[in-house]
Every structure is written in structure tokens, then in C-alpha cells.
Design a protein around this motif. Structure first.
Motif, PDB file in Angstrom:
ATOM      1  N   LEU A  19       0.804  -1.210   0.000  1.00 40.27           N
ATOM      2  CA  LEU A  19       0.000   0.000   0.000  1.00 40.27           C
ATOM      3  C   LEU A  19       0.843   1.268   0.000  1.00 40.27           C
ATOM      4  CD1 LEU A  19      -2.902  -1.035   2.404  1.00 40.27           C
ATOM      5  CD2 LEU A  19      -3.011  -0.734  -0.067  1.00 40.27           C
ATOM      6  N   ASP A  20       2.031   1.203   0.598  1.00 36.24           N
ATOM      7  CA  ASP A  20       2.901   2.378   0.575  1.00 36.24           C
ATOM      8  C   ASP A  20       3.300   2.714  -0.859  1.00 36.24           C
ATOM      9  OD1 ASP A  20       2.796   2.684   3.300  1.00 36.24           O
ATOM     10  OD2 ASP A  20       4.679   1.619   3.684  1.00 36.24           O
ATOM     11  N   GLY A  21       3.630   1.679  -1.638  1.00 37.83           N
ATOM     12  CA  GLY A  21       3.988   1.904  -3.025  1.00 37.83           C
ATOM     13  C   GLY A  21       2.820   2.456  -3.818  1.00 37.83           C
ATOM     14  N   VAL A  22       1.641   1.911  -3.587  1.00 39.73           N
ATOM     15  CA  VAL A  22       0.449   2.403  -4.278  1.00 39.73           C
ATOM     16  C   VAL A  22       0.195   3.861  -3.915  1.00 39.73           C
ATOM     17  CG1 VAL A  22      -2.061   2.140  -4.464  1.00 39.73           C
ATOM     18  CG2 VAL A  22      -0.591   0.112  -4.478  1.00 39.73           C
ATOM     19  N   ALA A  23       0.385   4.204  -2.642  1.00 40.95           N
ATOM     20  CA  ALA A  23       0.176   5.584  -2.211  1.00 40.95           C
ATOM     21  C   ALA A  23       1.157   6.530  -2.899  1.00 40.95           C
ATOM     22  CB  ALA A  23       0.324   5.684  -0.693  1.00 40.95           C
ATOM     23  N   ARG A  24       2.399   6.090  -3.087  1.00 38.38           N
ATOM     24  CA  ARG A  24       3.389   6.938  -3.764  1.00 38.38           C
ATOM     25  C   ARG A  24       2.979   7.187  -5.223  1.00 38.38           C
ATOM     26  NH1 ARG A  24       6.958   3.762  -0.674  1.00 38.38           N
ATOM     27  NH2 ARG A  24       7.324   2.335  -2.431  1.00 38.38           N
ATOM     28  N   ILE A  25       2.485   6.149  -5.886  1.00 36.62           N
ATOM     29  CA  ILE A  25       2.027   6.315  -7.273  1.00 36.62           C
ATOM     30  C   ILE A  25       0.855   7.285  -7.321  1.00 36.62           C
ATOM     31  CG2 ILE A  25       1.032   5.125  -9.255  1.00 36.62           C
ATOM     32  CD1 ILE A  25       2.562   2.596  -8.222  1.00 36.62           C
ATOM     33  N   ALA A  26      -0.089   7.108  -6.404  1.00 35.77           N
ATOM     34  CA  ALA A  26      -1.246   8.005  -6.372  1.00 35.77           C
ATOM     35  C   ALA A  26      -0.817   9.444  -6.117  1.00 35.77           C
ATOM     36  CB  ALA A  26      -2.235   7.545  -5.300  1.00 35.77           C
ATOM     37  N   ASP A  27       0.115   9.638  -5.192  1.00 36.23           N
ATOM     38  CA  ASP A  27       0.600  10.990  -4.901  1.00 36.23           C
ATOM     39  C   ASP A  27       1.226  11.621  -6.140  1.00 36.23           C
ATOM     40  OD1 ASP A  27      -0.258  10.751  -2.297  1.00 36.23           O
ATOM     41  OD2 ASP A  27       1.731  10.313  -1.470  1.00 36.23           O
ATOM     42  N   GLY A  28       1.992  10.829  -6.883  1.00 36.70           N
ATOM     43  CA  GLY A  28       2.614  11.343  -8.090  1.00 36.70           C
ATOM     44  C   GLY A  28       1.589  11.757  -9.127  1.00 36.70           C
ATOM     45  N   LEU A  29       0.576  10.936  -9.322  1.00 37.58           N
ATOM     46  CA  LEU A  29      -0.484  11.272 -10.283  1.00 37.58           C
ATOM     47  C   LEU A  29      -1.274  12.496  -9.831  1.00 37.58           C
ATOM     48  CD1 LEU A  29      -1.723   7.648 -11.055  1.00 37.58           C
ATOM     49  CD2 LEU A  29      -0.529   9.158 -12.650  1.00 37.58           C
ATOM     50  N   ASN A  30      -1.507  12.608  -8.517  1.00 38.63           N
ATOM     51  CA  ASN A  30      -2.240  13.761  -8.002  1.00 38.63           C
ATOM     52  C   ASN A  30      -1.440  15.052  -8.198  1.00 38.63           C
ATOM     53  OD1 ASN A  30      -4.336  12.081  -7.191  1.00 38.63           O
ATOM     54  ND2 ASN A  30      -3.608  11.911  -5.084  1.00 38.63           N
ATOM     55  N   ARG A  31      -0.137  14.985  -8.005  1.00 44.91           N
ATOM     56  CA  ARG A  31       0.702  16.178  -8.241  1.00 44.91           C
ATOM     57  C   ARG A  31       0.672  16.570  -9.716  1.00 44.91           C
ATOM     58  NH1 ARG A  31       4.062  13.594  -4.418  1.00 44.91           N
ATOM     59  NH2 ARG A  31       5.303  12.636  -6.079  1.00 44.91           N
ATOM     60  N   LEU A  32       0.726  15.585 -10.585  1.00 40.37           N
ATOM     61  CA  LEU A  32       0.655  15.876 -12.018  1.00 40.37           C
ATOM     62  C   LEU A  32      -0.685  16.519 -12.385  1.00 40.37           C
ATOM     63  CD1 LEU A  32       2.304  12.619 -13.378  1.00 40.37           C
ATOM     64  CD2 LEU A  32       3.146  14.948 -13.775  1.00 40.37           C
ATOM     65  N   ALA A  33      -1.756  16.057 -11.745  1.00 44.22           N
ATOM     66  CA  ALA A  33      -3.074  16.642 -12.016  1.00 44.22           C
ATOM     67  C   ALA A  33      -3.093  18.118 -11.645  1.00 44.22           C
ATOM     68  CB  ALA A  33      -4.151  15.871 -11.257  1.00 44.22           C
ATOM     69  N   GLU A  34      -2.426  18.476 -10.552  1.00 39.25           N
ATOM     70  CA  GLU A  34      -2.356  19.883 -10.156  1.00 39.25           C
ATOM     71  C   GLU A  34      -1.624  20.699 -11.209  1.00 39.25           C
ATOM     72  OE1 GLU A  34      -0.607  20.275  -6.335  1.00 39.25           O
ATOM     73  OE2 GLU A  34      -2.162  19.139  -5.293  1.00 39.25           O
ATOM     74  N   LEU A  35      -0.548  20.136 -11.766  1.00 40.31           N
ATOM     75  CA  LEU A  35       0.215  20.843 -12.793  1.00 40.31           C
ATOM     76  C   LEU A  35      -0.550  20.920 -14.106  1.00 40.31           C
ATOM     77  CD1 LEU A  35       3.727  19.223 -12.169  1.00 40.31           C
ATOM     78  CD2 LEU A  35       2.996  21.529 -11.502  1.00 40.31           C
ATOM     79  N   ALA A  36      -1.310  19.880 -14.403  1.00 40.65           N
ATOM     80  CA  ALA A  36      -2.005  19.814 -15.691  1.00 40.65           C
ATOM     81  C   ALA A  36      -3.252  20.677 -15.722  1.00 40.65           C
ATOM     82  CB  ALA A  36      -2.378  18.364 -16.002  1.00 40.65           C
ATOM     83  N   GLY A  37      -3.886  20.880 -14.584  1.00 45.75           N
ATOM     84  CA  GLY A  37      -5.144  21.600 -14.530  1.00 45.75           C
ATOM     85  C   GLY A  37      -5.112  22.971 -15.197  1.00 45.75           C
ATOM     86  N   PRO A  38      -4.110  23.808 -14.897  1.00 49.70           N
ATOM     87  CA  PRO A  38      -4.070  25.129 -15.530  1.00 49.70           C
ATOM     88  C   PRO A  38      -3.911  25.070 -17.049  1.00 49.70           C
ATOM     89  CG  PRO A  38      -2.691  25.095 -13.565  1.00 49.70           C
ATOM     90  CD  PRO A  38      -3.100  23.675 -13.829  1.00 49.70           C
ATOM     91  N   HIS A  39      -3.480  23.939 -17.579  1.00 48.48           N
ATOM     92  CA  HIS A  39      -3.351  23.770 -19.030  1.00 48.48           C
ATOM     93  C   HIS A  39      -4.640  23.211 -19.649  1.00 48.48           C
ATOM     94  CE1 HIS A  39       1.093  24.384 -19.128  1.00 48.48           C
ATOM     95  NE2 HIS A  39       1.001  23.931 -17.894  1.00 48.48           N
ATOM     96  N   GLY A  40      -5.663  23.018 -18.826  1.00 52.79           N
ATOM     97  CA  GLY A  40      -6.911  22.451 -19.329  1.00 52.79           C
ATOM     98  C   GLY A  40      -6.824  20.964 -19.587  1.00 52.79           C
ATOM     99  N   LEU A  41      -5.894  20.289 -18.915  1.00 52.02           N
ATOM    100  CA  LEU A  41      -5.655  18.874 -19.159  1.00 52.02           C
ATOM    101  C   LEU A  41      -6.045  18.024 -17.955  1.00 52.02           C
ATOM    102  CD1 LEU A  41      -2.117  19.121 -20.804  1.00 52.02           C
ATOM    103  CD2 LEU A  41      -4.263  18.567 -21.971  1.00 52.02           C
ATOM    104  N   THR A  42      -6.486  16.805 -18.249  1.00 50.45           N
ATOM    105  CA  THR A  42      -6.770  15.792 -17.243  1.00 50.45           C
ATOM    106  C   THR A  42      -5.661  14.749 -17.282  1.00 50.45           C
ATOM    107  OG1 THR A  42      -9.154  16.105 -17.438  1.00 50.45           O
ATOM    108  CG2 THR A  42      -8.420  13.985 -16.561  1.00 50.45           C
TER     109      THR A  42
END
Length: 247
Positions: free
Chosen positions: A98-121
Motif C-alpha cells: 500500500l505504501d507503493g500504491v500511495a506513492r504512485i497516487a501521490d505522483g499522479l495527483n501532483r501531475l493533475a495539479e500541474l495539468a489543470g491550468p493547461h486544461g488537461l486531465t
């Protein structure tokens, strides 16, 4: 209204390298309305013109983001092609706890924050290794639990079946998260060269499609020893028939 049926361009990568325009023209004539590019940064310059010429759209695209360089170049390439959802195609490690899964999720969530202002999902596409049993739930389910609501999943129905899951039940369970589905078929084994045209193998594709009525349909072959264009034509014809009958 559901998005047009797409094809993952990795399926026709050899033809694409030789002649992108002719490849996309054939796909359009075969009944596809969209494509899903891979390696967005590499392919954006070669695909921009052919997409305009054929009228094909590219709603989704694959690009390695986690652990990669600054995603700005990926976001720029997506904008050039009209891609609105950038999908991480594979993360091989981290699914055993679960720790590894949480790290992957955190990475995807950070990318979503960066992508949002570009109008991207941001999205994630599975293979077969995301289905380890972690306390009675699969690692992929654990990922879905930890993702920001803006992050989506692209279910690869075939690889999920190879992992031993009931893919129709999984699709129904995660229907709110799964926005795109790889419609892929075969004898349900690891060898990608064993894949067959959609509708002619053992994957419960009709069950998956029924559970995900609004999801984008994306046909794909990881490998195919015969005429991949004929196989794609057979698959998209089957899919159109199934969709008509379900209306």
C-alpha cells in the motif's frame, strides 16, 4: 454523446513510422473517428498535419510522466494535437504494498495539479501487474481510492482479464473513475502476439462495455502477427455492431 471510437496508434507503429498520413487516412476510412497517440512529445510534430487533413481527433494520448522530466513538454505536445487527457501508460514498480500504491497516487495527483491550468486531465492505464491482493482489494482499487477526483483511469480490459479479474464487475465497480477503455481481446494469456480482433476472443468485452456506457472506446493491439489493419477493421466493425444493438 459518446466520443468516437479510437485506435491506440501503438497498434500501427510500424506503418506510422513509414507514412503517418497514409496510416491515418486508412484508419479514418476503416471507421475510426479518433486516435490515441503514444509518446506525445516525439509524435506531435508528425501527427499534427495528418490529424487536420483526415478530420480524426485525439482526445487521449499516452506519455510517460511519473519519474520523467518536466511535464511541460508533454503538456505542450498535447495542446498541439488537441489532446485533453494525458495518460500515464505504465508504472512497473510499487504495486506490491500500500505504501507503493500511495506513492504512485501521490505522483499522479501532483501531475493533475500541474495539468489543470493547461486544461488537461491526467489518467492512468493498467497492465496486469496492478492487481496484487492487498488486504482483500487489488492494488488498482487501492490506487483509485487514493486518487484525486480529477484523475481518471483507462481500463485495459484484456490485461485486467489476464490478471484474473472479473473485468465486467471491475468496470462496474470503478465506473465513476474509468473514463476510457482499451477494447482488446484474446485467449487471456500474457503473450501479446496471441491477441485477436475485438469480439473474437475470451475477454468479456460486452460486459465491460455495458458497465461503461459513456467511456471512450479505444481499440489496441500490443502485438499482432498478421495483418493488423484487417484485424482493426474487424474489431471496429464488431464494436459498431455491438453499440448499435445496445441502443
Amino acid at each position: 454523446m459518446r466520443a468516437p471510437v479510437a485506435v491506440q496508434l501503438y497498434s500501427v507503429r510500424d506503418s506510422l513510422r513509414q507514412d503517418p498520413t497514409a496510416t491515418l487516412e486508412w484508419l479514418a476510412a476503416a471507421g475510426f473517428g479518433a486516435v490515441e497517440p503514444f509518446d506525445l512529445v516525439q509524435w506531435a510534430p508528425a501527427l499534427e498535419g495528418p490529424l487536420r487533413a483526415t478530420g480524426l481527433t485525439a482526445r487521449t494520448g499516452h506519455a510517460s510522466l511519473l519519474g520523467g522530466p518536466d511535464p511541460a513538454a508533454v503538456f505542450d505536445a498535447a495542446a498541439r494535437l488537441g489532446v485533453t487527457t494525458v495518460i500515464e501508460p505504465t508504472v512497473r514498480d510499487g504495486w506490491d504494498d500500500l505504501d507503493g500504491v500511495a506513492r504512485i497516487a501521490d505522483g499522479l495527483n501532483r501531475l493533475a495539479e500541474l495539468a489543470g491550468p493547461h486544461g488537461l486531465t491526467i489518467g492512468y492505464h493498467n497492465h496486469w501487474w496492478e492487481f496484487a491482493d492487498l488486504g482483500g482489494r487489488t492494488a488498482l482499487e487501492g490506487l483509485a481510492d487514493r486518487l484525486d477526483p480529477s484523475v481518471v483511469l483507462e481500463l485495459d480490459a484484456y490485461w485486467a482479464a489476464v490478471a484474473g479479474t472479473d473485468v465486467a464487475a471491475l468496470a462496474a465497480q470503478l465506473a465513476g473513475r474509468i473514463q476510457h477503455v482499451h477494447v482488446k481481446d484474446g485467449p487471456i494469456e500474457l503473450d501479446p502476439a496471441a491477441q485477436v480482433p475485438a469480439g473474437s476472443g475470451r475477454t468479456d468485452l460486452t460486459g465491460v462495455l455495458a458497465a461503461l456506457p459513456a467511456a471512450t472506446r479505444v481499440l489496441e493491439f500490443d502485438d499482432y502477427p498478421g495483418d493488423v489493419f484487417a484485424a482493426l477493421a474487424a474489431g471496429v466493425a464488431w464494436l459498431h455492431t455491438v453499440e448499435r444493438e445496445s441502443q
